[in-house]
Write a protein that holds these residues in place. Structure first.
Motif, PDB file in Angstrom:
ATOM      1  N   PHE A  74       0.835  -1.195   0.000  1.00  0.00           N
ATOM      2  CA  PHE A  74       0.000   0.000   0.000  1.00  0.00           C
ATOM      3  C   PHE A  74       0.864   1.237   0.000  1.00  0.00           C
ATOM      4  CE2 PHE A  74      -2.901  -3.100   1.956  1.00  0.00           C
ATOM      5  CZ  PHE A  74      -3.972  -2.936   1.080  1.00  0.00           C
ATOM      6  N   ARG A  75       0.312   2.294  -0.568  1.00  0.00           N
ATOM      7  CA  ARG A  75       0.961   3.583  -0.440  1.00  0.00           C
ATOM      8  C   ARG A  75       0.418   4.255   0.821  1.00  0.00           C
ATOM      9  NH1 ARG A  75       0.450   6.059  -6.481  1.00  0.00           N
ATOM     10  NH2 ARG A  75       2.148   4.908  -7.472  1.00  0.00           N
ATOM     11  N   THR A  76       1.028   5.383   1.170  1.00  0.00           N
ATOM     12  CA  THR A  76       0.630   6.090   2.400  1.00  0.00           C
ATOM     13  C   THR A  76      -0.891   6.261   2.460  1.00  0.00           C
ATOM     14  OG1 THR A  76       2.661   7.309   2.157  1.00  0.00           O
ATOM     15  CG2 THR A  76       1.075   8.187   3.765  1.00  0.00           C
ATOM     16  N   MET A 125      -5.135  13.255  -0.546  1.00  0.00           N
ATOM     17  CA  MET A 125      -3.928  12.641  -1.114  1.00  0.00           C
ATOM     18  C   MET A 125      -3.513  13.432  -2.333  1.00  0.00           C
ATOM     19  SD  MET A 125      -4.104   8.573  -1.688  1.00  0.00           S
ATOM     20  CE  MET A 125      -4.213   7.604  -0.207  1.00  0.00           C
ATOM     21  N   PRO A 126      -2.215  13.637  -2.551  1.00  0.00           N
ATOM     22  CA  PRO A 126      -1.822  14.393  -3.743  1.00  0.00           C
ATOM     23  C   PRO A 126      -2.276  13.702  -5.025  1.00  0.00           C
ATOM     24  CG  PRO A 126       0.100  13.757  -2.425  1.00  0.00           C
ATOM     25  CD  PRO A 126      -1.081  13.139  -1.790  1.00  0.00           C
ATOM     26  N   THR A 127      -2.344  14.445  -6.102  1.00  0.00           N
ATOM     27  CA  THR A 127      -2.702  13.847  -7.389  1.00  0.00           C
ATOM     28  C   THR A 127      -1.752  12.693  -7.689  1.00  0.00           C
ATOM     29  OG1 THR A 127      -1.693  15.879  -8.165  1.00  0.00           O
ATOM     30  CG2 THR A 127      -3.904  15.451  -8.929  1.00  0.00           C
ATOM     31  N   GLY A 128      -2.317  11.616  -8.141  1.00  0.00           N
ATOM     32  CA  GLY A 128      -1.496  10.460  -8.453  1.00  0.00           C
ATOM     33  C   GLY A 128      -1.127   9.644  -7.228  1.00  0.00           C
ATOM     34  N   GLY A 129      -1.646  10.022  -6.068  1.00  0.00           N
ATOM     35  CA  GLY A 129      -1.292   9.344  -4.820  1.00  0.00           C
ATOM     36  C   GLY A 129      -1.922   7.961  -4.685  1.00  0.00           C
ATOM     37  N   GLY A 130      -2.960   7.707  -5.468  1.00  0.00           N
ATOM     38  CA  GLY A 130      -3.613   6.397  -5.417  1.00  0.00           C
ATOM     39  C   GLY A 130      -4.926   6.416  -4.641  1.00  0.00           C
ATOM     40  N   LYS A 131      -5.731   7.422  -4.896  1.00  0.00           N
ATOM     41  CA  LYS A 131      -7.008   7.527  -4.181  1.00  0.00           C
ATOM     42  C   LYS A 131      -7.989   6.439  -4.608  1.00  0.00           C
ATOM     43  CE  LYS A 131      -7.303  11.969  -5.230  1.00  0.00           C
ATOM     44  NZ  LYS A 131      -5.876  12.241  -5.488  1.00  0.00           N
ATOM     45  N   SER A 132      -7.982   6.100  -5.896  1.00  0.00           N
ATOM     46  CA  SER A 132      -8.987   5.147  -6.390  1.00  0.00           C
ATOM     47  C   SER A 132      -8.957   3.830  -5.617  1.00  0.00           C
ATOM     48  CB  SER A 132      -8.778   4.845  -7.868  1.00  0.00           C
ATOM     49  OG  SER A 132      -8.408   5.989  -8.553  1.00  0.00           O
ATOM     50  N   LEU A 133      -7.744   3.359  -5.319  1.00  0.00           N
ATOM     51  CA  LEU A 133      -7.627   2.075  -4.626  1.00  0.00           C
ATOM     52  C   LEU A 133      -8.367   2.100  -3.281  1.00  0.00           C
ATOM     53  CD1 LEU A 133      -5.846  -0.639  -5.087  1.00  0.00           C
ATOM     54  CD2 LEU A 133      -4.564   0.241  -3.140  1.00  0.00           C
ATOM     55  N   CYS A 134      -8.422   3.271  -2.650  1.00  0.00           N
ATOM     56  CA  CYS A 134      -9.035   3.390  -1.317  1.00  0.00           C
ATOM     57  C   CYS A 134     -10.502   2.979  -1.314  1.00  0.00           C
ATOM     58  CB  CYS A 134      -8.937   4.834  -0.798  1.00  0.00           C
ATOM     59  SG  CYS A 134      -7.259   5.408  -0.631  1.00  0.00           S
ATOM     60  N   ASP A 161     -15.927  11.386  -4.896  1.00  0.00           N
ATOM     61  CA  ASP A 161     -14.623  11.624  -5.505  1.00  0.00           C
ATOM     62  C   ASP A 161     -14.527  13.101  -5.881  1.00  0.00           C
ATOM     63  OD1 ASP A 161     -12.148  10.895  -6.351  1.00  0.00           O
ATOM     64  OD2 ASP A 161     -12.790   9.980  -8.228  1.00  0.00           O
ATOM     65  N   GLU A 162     -13.314  13.636  -5.924  1.00  0.00           N
ATOM     66  CA  GLU A 162     -13.101  15.054  -6.234  1.00  0.00           C
ATOM     67  C   GLU A 162     -13.958  15.921  -5.311  1.00  0.00           C
ATOM     68  OE1 GLU A 162     -10.721  15.428  -8.307  1.00  0.00           O
ATOM     69  OE2 GLU A 162     -10.784  13.737  -9.681  1.00  0.00           O
ATOM     70  N   ALA A 163     -13.860  15.613  -4.017  1.00  0.00           N
ATOM     71  CA  ALA A 163     -14.772  16.235  -3.042  1.00  0.00           C
ATOM     72  C   ALA A 163     -14.592  17.744  -2.902  1.00  0.00           C
ATOM     73  CB  ALA A 163     -14.596  15.560  -1.680  1.00  0.00           C
ATOM     74  N   GLY A 165       4.727  13.815 -13.657  1.00  0.00           N
ATOM     75  CA  GLY A 165       5.563  12.903 -12.877  1.00  0.00           C
ATOM     76  C   GLY A 165       4.828  11.940 -11.971  1.00  0.00           C
ATOM     77  N   ARG A 166       3.721  11.415 -12.442  1.00  0.00           N
ATOM     78  CA  ARG A 166       2.992  10.460 -11.595  1.00  0.00           C
ATOM     79  C   ARG A 166       3.739   9.141 -11.446  1.00  0.00           C
ATOM     80  NH1 ARG A 166      -2.883  11.762 -11.441  1.00  0.00           N
ATOM     81  NH2 ARG A 166      -3.424   9.580 -11.605  1.00  0.00           N
ATOM     82  N   ASP A 167       4.726   8.906 -12.318  1.00  0.00           N
ATOM     83  CA  ASP A 167       5.531   7.687 -12.191  1.00  0.00           C
ATOM     84  C   ASP A 167       6.676   7.881 -11.192  1.00  0.00           C
ATOM     85  OD1 ASP A 167       7.059   9.494 -13.583  1.00  0.00           O
ATOM     86  OD2 ASP A 167       7.220   8.305 -15.419  1.00  0.00           O
TER      87      ASP A 167
HETATM   88  N1  LIG Z   1      -0.209   0.847  -3.746  1.00  0.00           N
HETATM   89  C1  LIG Z   1       0.145   1.195  -4.975  1.00  0.00           C
HETATM   90  N2  LIG Z   1       1.325   0.746  -5.492  1.00  0.00           N
HETATM   91  C2  LIG Z   1       1.712   1.101  -6.736  1.00  0.00           C
HETATM   92  N3  LIG Z   1       0.974   1.847  -7.580  1.00  0.00           N
HETATM   93  C3  LIG Z   1      -0.201   2.308  -7.134  1.00  0.00           C
HETATM   94  C4  LIG Z   1      -0.675   2.012  -5.815  1.00  0.00           C
HETATM   95  N4  LIG Z   1      -1.876   2.606  -5.658  1.00  0.00           N
HETATM   96  C5  LIG Z   1      -2.135   3.241  -6.821  1.00  0.00           C
HETATM   97  N5  LIG Z   1      -1.138   3.076  -7.707  1.00  0.00           N
HETATM   98  C6  LIG Z   1      -1.043   3.640  -9.069  1.00  0.00           C
HETATM   99  O1  LIG Z   1      -0.902   5.055  -8.987  1.00  0.00           O
HETATM  100  C7  LIG Z   1      -1.521   5.695 -10.106  1.00  0.00           C
HETATM  101  C8  LIG Z   1      -2.422   6.796  -9.612  1.00  0.00           C
HETATM  102  O2  LIG Z   1      -3.522   6.243  -8.916  1.00  0.00           O
HETATM  103  P1  LIG Z   1      -4.930   6.984  -8.911  1.00  0.00           P
HETATM  104  O3  LIG Z   1      -5.411   7.212 -10.301  1.00  0.00           O
HETATM  105  O4  LIG Z   1      -5.814   6.264  -7.985  1.00  0.00           O
HETATM  106  O5  LIG Z   1      -4.479   8.369  -8.309  1.00  0.00           O
HETATM  107  P2  LIG Z   1      -5.375   9.525  -7.776  1.00  0.00           P
HETATM  108  O6  LIG Z   1      -4.907   9.819  -6.408  1.00  0.00           O
HETATM  109  O7  LIG Z   1      -6.824   9.182  -7.953  1.00  0.00           O
HETATM  110  O8  LIG Z   1      -4.974  10.715  -8.741  1.00  0.00           O
HETATM  111  P3  LIG Z   1      -5.880  11.918  -9.300  1.00  0.00           P
HETATM  112  O9  LIG Z   1      -6.063  12.864  -8.172  1.00  0.00           O
HETATM  113  O10 LIG Z   1      -5.066  12.510 -10.383  1.00  0.00           O
HETATM  114  O11 LIG Z   1      -7.156  11.334  -9.801  1.00  0.00           O
HETATM  115  C9  LIG Z   1      -2.285   4.609 -10.845  1.00  0.00           C
HETATM  116  O12 LIG Z   1      -1.554   4.275 -11.994  1.00  0.00           O
HETATM  117  C10 LIG Z   1      -2.336   3.448  -9.858  1.00  0.00           C
HETATM  118  O13 LIG Z   1      -2.367   2.192 -10.484  1.00  0.00           O
END
Ligand SMILES: Nc1ncnc2c1ncn2[C@@H]1O[C@H](COP(=O)(O)OP(=O)(O)OP(=O)(O)O)[C@@H](O)[C@H]1O
Length: 572
Positions: A32-34, A53-62, A164-166, A350-352
């Motif tokens: 998991f990320r932070t 969470m910052p953009t690209g932080g991985g909110k969707s997984l939550c 989302d996008e609250a 730089g989301r990577d």
């Molecule tokens: N635990 C994790 N380990 C590695 N990669 C992850 C993890 N969680 C999410 N990611 C990857 O990080 C990228 C960004 O995730 P996500 O789209 O959920 O970000 P976000 O916070 O919703 O960004 P935004 O605010 O731009 O919508 C995705 O490619 C996702 O697969």
């Protein structure tokens, strides 16, 4: 929703084994990320949760991961309220195709038969879908959807609501949507259904607003730093139109003309012109803006995501839901309207995790576009005062000549950090100004500006540049014809150069002593005038109490457009 608190970072809950399995098998991730685990545990235990969470932080997984955990108390359908159709489209396609998770969306664009299928599924004894994405408008207007949701809730098959996008809830957010501010009814109507609100942009005010509007006081608040260590921040004086254009092209070419990036412009016309000009110079680009129809927008976004062309020139309509990992630069062709928006837009770089550059071109005159939009009321339905405050914070950031950009940005979001954190990844830290001169203006000098405005017989039509000329004692036609050269205060700042006096006036605007207003002139022409914001008498009173008003600021006399910092960048 429950008020029971559990340890959110532990993995010894009844659902923990299933969560780990889902992470590895469905999402093919190892860790998991932070705050992801914390958000998942909070919602699975039935608590409301606010995730920043910052953009690209991985909110969707939550919320996507908990939606497939179906063996415990909060199971059933997860309803995701999302503002953008393109966002839903992409997320659902990815969930279904890549992860095999049953998900769908309901919006104004789907066919009657698809809609019927969804309603039948929601009303069935065991709905097959885990996630349903809906727009707030649907939730607002569809009686059939609302009765299906009530039925699900009664049968304990409504797992949670996700907003989302609250930040769209708050008038202080950078993308306020009135329909979002009505979502407070969710808590009143569905007492026992947990809510999860997610955003990448939230000042303290926005956060408080979101929690208050959704009525989720006492929720778990999961926040993390806004620091994005791989992003370099730069603010560049625009210079002349040619210098500005040349610099943009040189910058992109220096990274490699196939480097992926986004250029944000203020108007649709600028997008179209710039995309054509860049393509003609060998930088393959296309444009995107809100005047294009939905299908064209989607087609362009997908073509860019697939790598068919590297540079997207866009208005802020190109935004939420862009999940392209290898964006190496985000350029702001002009200054945006707020730091909230700026942070969100630069966050797409730089989301990577690899280095990326966020370069903004600045001229104070960019404010004129934003002030005009505010006055027309066509940007967002915030009060003009709120928008002005946000604009002034943005200008303050750009006008600053010395402070670390990262520190300034983070401080705006309430984080006090040391500039050591920056690691020279901003223009000020990497190449500190070499010709800094501190200009101090005394109370008398400031008063001379104020007097000029106050005693101007035609004060309401003075523009910032005219005022600069008057302060400096210039004798051009516009001034002499109106007799403005006979006013008290005229020429009192003649010993300063134009740039310095201009900077002083900008500082007076930022400090709330002067203001600029848009006025409709003849032929419905729009122009900006300077007005006296603080009454002259008030200024004098302050002085009587012994509080001498002083303004000071730095100007870098060695600043040259061709001496800009080029950050190291991974072109791969
Ligand atoms: N635990 C994790 N380990 C590695 N990669 C992850 C993890 N969680 C999410 N990611 C990857 O990080 C990228 C960004 O995730 P996500 O789209 O959920 O970000 P976000 O916070 O919703 O960004 P935004 O605010 O731009 O919508 C995705 O490619 C996702 O697969």
């Amino acid at each position: 929703m429950t008020t029971n608190r559990i340890n959110l970072s532990e993995q010894n809950h009844p659902w923990s084994r299933d969560v780990t399995k889902a992470l590895q098998q469905s999402f093919r991730l190892t860790q998991f990320r932070t705050n992801q685990l914390e958000a998942i545990n909070a919602t699975l235990s039935g608590r409301d949760v606010f995730v920043l969470m910052p953009t690209g932080g991985g909110k969707s997984l939550c919320y996507q991961l908990p939606s497939i955990i179906q063996r415990y108390e909060h199971r059933g359908v997860t309803i995701v309220i999302s503002p953008l159709l393109s966002l839903m489209h992409d997320q659902v396609a990815q969930l279904v195709k890549s992860r095999g998770i049953p998900a769908t969306f309901l919006n104004g664009e789907i066919s009657a038969s698809q809609r019927q299928w969804i309603m039948n599924d929601l009303n069935s004894s065991k709905p097959s879908m885990n996630l349903l994405y809906i727009t707030p408008e649907q939730l607002q207007s569809s009686t059939s959807l609302n009765s299906a949701l009530s039925s699900l809730a009664q049968r304990q098959l409504l797992a949670r609501f996700v907003i989302d996008e609250a930040h769209c809830i708050s008038q202080w957010g950078h993308d306020f949507r009135p329909v979002y501010s009505k979502l407070g009814f969710l808590r009143s109507r569905y007492h026992n259904v947990p809510l999860m609100a997610l955003t990448a942009t939230a000042t303290q005010i926005v956060q408080r607003d979101i929690i208050a509007v959704l009525k989720i006081q006492g929720c778990e608040i999961l926040k993390q730093s806004f620091h994005r260590k791989n992003l370099t921040y730069q603010v560049i004086d625009k210079g002349s139109k040619k210098q500005h254009m040349d610099d943009m092209k040189d910058f992109i070419t220096s990274l490699g003309s196939s480097t992926v990036g986004i250029i944000y412009c203020l108007t649709t016309k600028q997008c179209e012109t710039l995309a054509k000009e860049l393509t003609a110079s060998g930088i393959k680009s296309d444009y995107y803006h809100g005047d294009l129809d939905m299908n064209t927008r989607l087609r362009k976004q997908q073509a860019w995501q697939r790598g068919e062309f590297p540079v997207m020139v866009a208005t802020i309509a190109f935004g939420m839901g862009i999940d392209k990992a290898d964006v190496r630069f985000v350029v702001h062709e002009s200054m945006p309207a707020s730091l909230e928006g700026y942070y969100q837009e630069t966050g797409r770089a730089g989301r990577d995790g690899k280095p990326a550059v966020c370069r903004m071109y600045y001229s104070y005159s960019d404010t004129h576009f934003h002030r005009t939009m505010m006055t027309k009321g066509s940007s967002q339905r915030k009060t003009v005062k709120q928008q002005c405050e946000q604009l002034h914070a943005m200008v303050n950031y750009c006008e600053d000549q010395t402070e670390c950009r990262r520190c300034l940005l983070l401080a705006y979001f309430g984080e006090q950090v040391s500039s050591n954190l920056c690691q020279k990844q901003c223009d000020h830290c990497s190449s500190p100004a070499t010709g800094l001169t501190m200009h101090t203006f005394t109370s008398d000098e400031i008063k001379s500006v104020v007097t000029l405005l106050e005693f101007s017989s035609d004060g309401n039509s003075i523009t910032l540049l005219q005022l600069v000329d008057m302060c400096r004692g210039m004798k051009n036609k516009a001034i002499t014809e109106k007799g403005l050269n006979r006013l008290n205060g005229y020429g009192k700042l003649a010993h300063f150069d134009k740039r310095t006096v201009e900077r002083l006036l900008v500082q007076l605007i930022l400090k709330g002593i002067l203001d600029e207003r848009v006025t409709g002139g003849k032929y419905s022409h729009i122009y900006i005038r300077v007005i006296l914001f603080i009454a002259f008498s008030l200024l004098k009173k302050k002085n009587r109490r012994g509080k001498q008003l002083m303004i000071f600021f730095f100007i870098d006399s060695n600043y040259r457009l061709d001496q800009r910092y080029q950050p190291p960048i991974n072109k791969s």
